[in-house]
Design a protein around this motif. Structure first.
Motif, PDB file in Angstrom:
ATOM      1  N   LEU A 125       0.834  -1.204   0.000  1.00  0.00           N
ATOM      2  CA  LEU A 125       0.000   0.000   0.000  1.00  0.00           C
ATOM      3  C   LEU A 125       0.872   1.258   0.000  1.00  0.00           C
ATOM      4  O   LEU A 125       0.564   2.237  -0.687  1.00  0.00           O
ATOM      5  CB  LEU A 125      -0.950   0.003   1.194  1.00  0.00           C
ATOM      6  N   MET A 126       1.951   1.233   0.759  1.00  0.00           N
ATOM      7  CA  MET A 126       2.859   2.386   0.781  1.00  0.00           C
ATOM      8  C   MET A 126       3.533   2.575  -0.577  1.00  0.00           C
ATOM      9  O   MET A 126       3.662   3.694  -1.060  1.00  0.00           O
ATOM     10  CB  MET A 126       3.905   2.235   1.882  1.00  0.00           C
ATOM     11  N   MET A 127       3.954   1.479  -1.195  1.00  0.00           N
ATOM     12  CA  MET A 127       4.590   1.582  -2.509  1.00  0.00           C
ATOM     13  C   MET A 127       3.598   2.124  -3.538  1.00  0.00           C
ATOM     14  O   MET A 127       3.945   2.982  -4.342  1.00  0.00           O
ATOM     15  CB  MET A 127       5.140   0.220  -2.959  1.00  0.00           C
ATOM     16  N   MET A 128       2.368   1.633  -3.481  1.00  0.00           N
ATOM     17  CA  MET A 128       1.355   2.114  -4.423  1.00  0.00           C
ATOM     18  C   MET A 128       1.075   3.595  -4.226  1.00  0.00           C
ATOM     19  O   MET A 128       0.756   4.291  -5.188  1.00  0.00           O
ATOM     20  CB  MET A 128       0.060   1.310  -4.292  1.00  0.00           C
ATOM     21  N   SER A 129       1.207   4.083  -3.017  1.00  0.00           N
ATOM     22  CA  SER A 129       0.945   5.507  -2.762  1.00  0.00           C
ATOM     23  C   SER A 129       1.968   6.396  -3.470  1.00  0.00           C
ATOM     24  O   SER A 129       1.728   7.585  -3.645  1.00  0.00           O
ATOM     25  CB  SER A 129       0.915   5.800  -1.263  1.00  0.00           C
ATOM     26  N   GLN A 130       3.078   5.831  -3.915  1.00  0.00           N
ATOM     27  CA  GLN A 130       4.101   6.604  -4.614  1.00  0.00           C
ATOM     28  C   GLN A 130       3.839   6.678  -6.121  1.00  0.00           C
ATOM     29  O   GLN A 130       4.539   7.386  -6.833  1.00  0.00           O
ATOM     30  CB  GLN A 130       5.481   6.006  -4.343  1.00  0.00           C
ATOM     31  N   LEU A 131       2.843   5.936  -6.583  1.00  0.00           N
ATOM     32  CA  LEU A 131       2.476   6.005  -7.995  1.00  0.00           C
ATOM     33  C   LEU A 131       1.599   7.226  -8.237  1.00  0.00           C
ATOM     34  O   LEU A 131       0.991   7.773  -7.316  1.00  0.00           O
ATOM     35  CB  LEU A 131       1.702   4.748  -8.412  1.00  0.00           C
ATOM     36  N   GLU A 132       1.493   7.645  -9.493  1.00  0.00           N
ATOM     37  CA  GLU A 132       0.573   8.716  -9.854  1.00  0.00           C
ATOM     38  C   GLU A 132      -0.849   8.261  -9.527  1.00  0.00           C
ATOM     39  O   GLU A 132      -1.145   7.068  -9.547  1.00  0.00           O
ATOM     40  CB  GLU A 132       0.660   9.014 -11.344  1.00  0.00           C
ATOM     41  N   GLN A 133      -1.723   9.230  -9.280  1.00  0.00           N
ATOM     42  CA  GLN A 133      -3.105   8.922  -8.913  1.00  0.00           C
ATOM     43  C   GLN A 133      -3.783   8.032  -9.956  1.00  0.00           C
ATOM     44  O   GLN A 133      -4.430   7.048  -9.606  1.00  0.00           O
ATOM     45  CB  GLN A 133      -3.918  10.211  -8.732  1.00  0.00           C
ATOM     46  N   LEU A 134      -3.616   8.328 -11.225  1.00  0.00           N
ATOM     47  CA  LEU A 134      -4.260   7.524 -12.269  1.00  0.00           C
ATOM     48  C   LEU A 134      -3.755   6.085 -12.220  1.00  0.00           C
ATOM     49  O   LEU A 134      -4.542   5.136 -12.333  1.00  0.00           O
ATOM     50  CB  LEU A 134      -4.017   8.136 -13.652  1.00  0.00           C
ATOM     51  N   ASP A 135      -2.462   5.908 -12.014  1.00  0.00           N
ATOM     52  CA  ASP A 135      -1.911   4.556 -11.942  1.00  0.00           C
ATOM     53  C   ASP A 135      -2.406   3.810 -10.703  1.00  0.00           C
ATOM     54  O   ASP A 135      -2.708   2.617 -10.768  1.00  0.00           O
ATOM     55  CB  ASP A 135      -0.377   4.596 -11.967  1.00  0.00           C
ATOM     56  N   ARG A 136      -2.538   4.509  -9.572  1.00  0.00           N
ATOM     57  CA  ARG A 136      -3.106   3.874  -8.376  1.00  0.00           C
ATOM     58  C   ARG A 136      -4.536   3.422  -8.654  1.00  0.00           C
ATOM     59  O   ARG A 136      -4.926   2.321  -8.274  1.00  0.00           O
ATOM     60  CB  ARG A 136      -3.098   4.854  -7.188  1.00  0.00           C
ATOM     61  N   ASP A 137      -5.291   4.284  -9.322  1.00  0.00           N
ATOM     62  CA  ASP A 137      -6.678   3.935  -9.645  1.00  0.00           C
ATOM     63  C   ASP A 137      -6.731   2.710 -10.558  1.00  0.00           C
ATOM     64  O   ASP A 137      -7.528   1.794 -10.350  1.00  0.00           O
ATOM     65  CB  ASP A 137      -7.389   5.110 -10.330  1.00  0.00           C
ATOM     66  N   ILE A 138      -5.874   2.693 -11.555  1.00  0.00           N
ATOM     67  CA  ILE A 138      -5.841   1.565 -12.499  1.00  0.00           C
ATOM     68  C   ILE A 138      -5.461   0.273 -11.772  1.00  0.00           C
ATOM     69  O   ILE A 138      -6.104  -0.758 -11.965  1.00  0.00           O
ATOM     70  CB  ILE A 138      -4.878   1.869 -13.675  1.00  0.00           C
ATOM     71  N   PHE A 139      -4.437   0.326 -10.924  1.00  0.00           N
ATOM     72  CA  PHE A 139      -4.039  -0.863 -10.166  1.00  0.00           C
ATOM     73  C   PHE A 139      -5.162  -1.336  -9.249  1.00  0.00           C
ATOM     74  O   PHE A 139      -5.408  -2.529  -9.126  1.00  0.00           O
ATOM     75  CB  PHE A 139      -2.769  -0.582  -9.346  1.00  0.00           C
TER      76      PHE A 139
END
Length: 184
Positions: A125-139
């Motif tokens: 979850l912490m690693m995903m928080s470092q992605l761009e918002q759109l990429d977090r949404d897609i994941f």
């Protein structure tokens, strides 16, 4: 102090229990649906309730790491719910093989096993928080809500090829983050 849709995130980050109660009241339906769908085959309401509680506790304990608005929070808590359900499935599927069974028939888990499961979920979850918002949404849509790439593309207003590309690059970025490097 009154907790509202406009201020609950701020108060949750300050570890205010009233904000947690607001989050539970507001998101119990979606969290319960996600967890129930993932764990219904075990036919054990106690497992489902435990996983729901773990989801809200995880959101409460990690609220300071959350960045975003109310819509982002909904996606974030759904991601936590899906991860908690997946973690519970893994524990349940491995229980007869990796855990001792006590005299009451319950699986005995070691503190080390509990720590590894919890830390790996939090780390992701912490690693995903470092992605761009759109990429977090897609994941989130792909791996936690089990949406197809075509559905994600339609939802995001992108092509399927763009979604495939973002998933590929996102995975590479998560690998870099996990290994401690950075990738521009």
């Amino acid at each position: 102090m009154r907790i509202t849709a406009e201020n609950f995130i701020k108060h949750l980050k300050k570890n205010r229990e009233e904000a947690l109660q607001y989050v539970i009241d507001e998101y119990i339906g979606i969290v319960k649906a996600i967890i129930y769908n993932a764990l219904k085959s075990y036919n054990d309401p106690q497992i489902i309730e435990e996983c729901i509680s773990d989801t809200f506790l995880g959101a409460y304990e990690n609220a300071k790491q959350f960045k975003g608005d109310k819509e982002d929070f909904r996606k974030w808590i759904c991601t936590i719910a899906k991860y908690k359900a997946i973690t519970k499935q893994r524990k349940l599927s491995k229980a007869p093989f990796f855990y001792e069974i006590d005299e009451t028939g319950n699986a005995v888990k070691s503190a080390e096993d509990e720590y590894l499961i919890k830390s790996s979920t939090e780390e992701l979850l912490m690693m995903m928080s470092q992605l761009e918002q759109l990429d977090r949404d897609i994941f989130t849509m792909k791996y936690f809500l089990n949406m197809k790439n075509e559905e994600i593309a339609e939802h995001c207003g992108l092509t399927k090829a763009a979604i495939n590309n973002r998933l590929y690059r996102g995975k590479k970025r998560l690998q870099q983050i996990h290994l401690g490097g950075s990738m521009s």
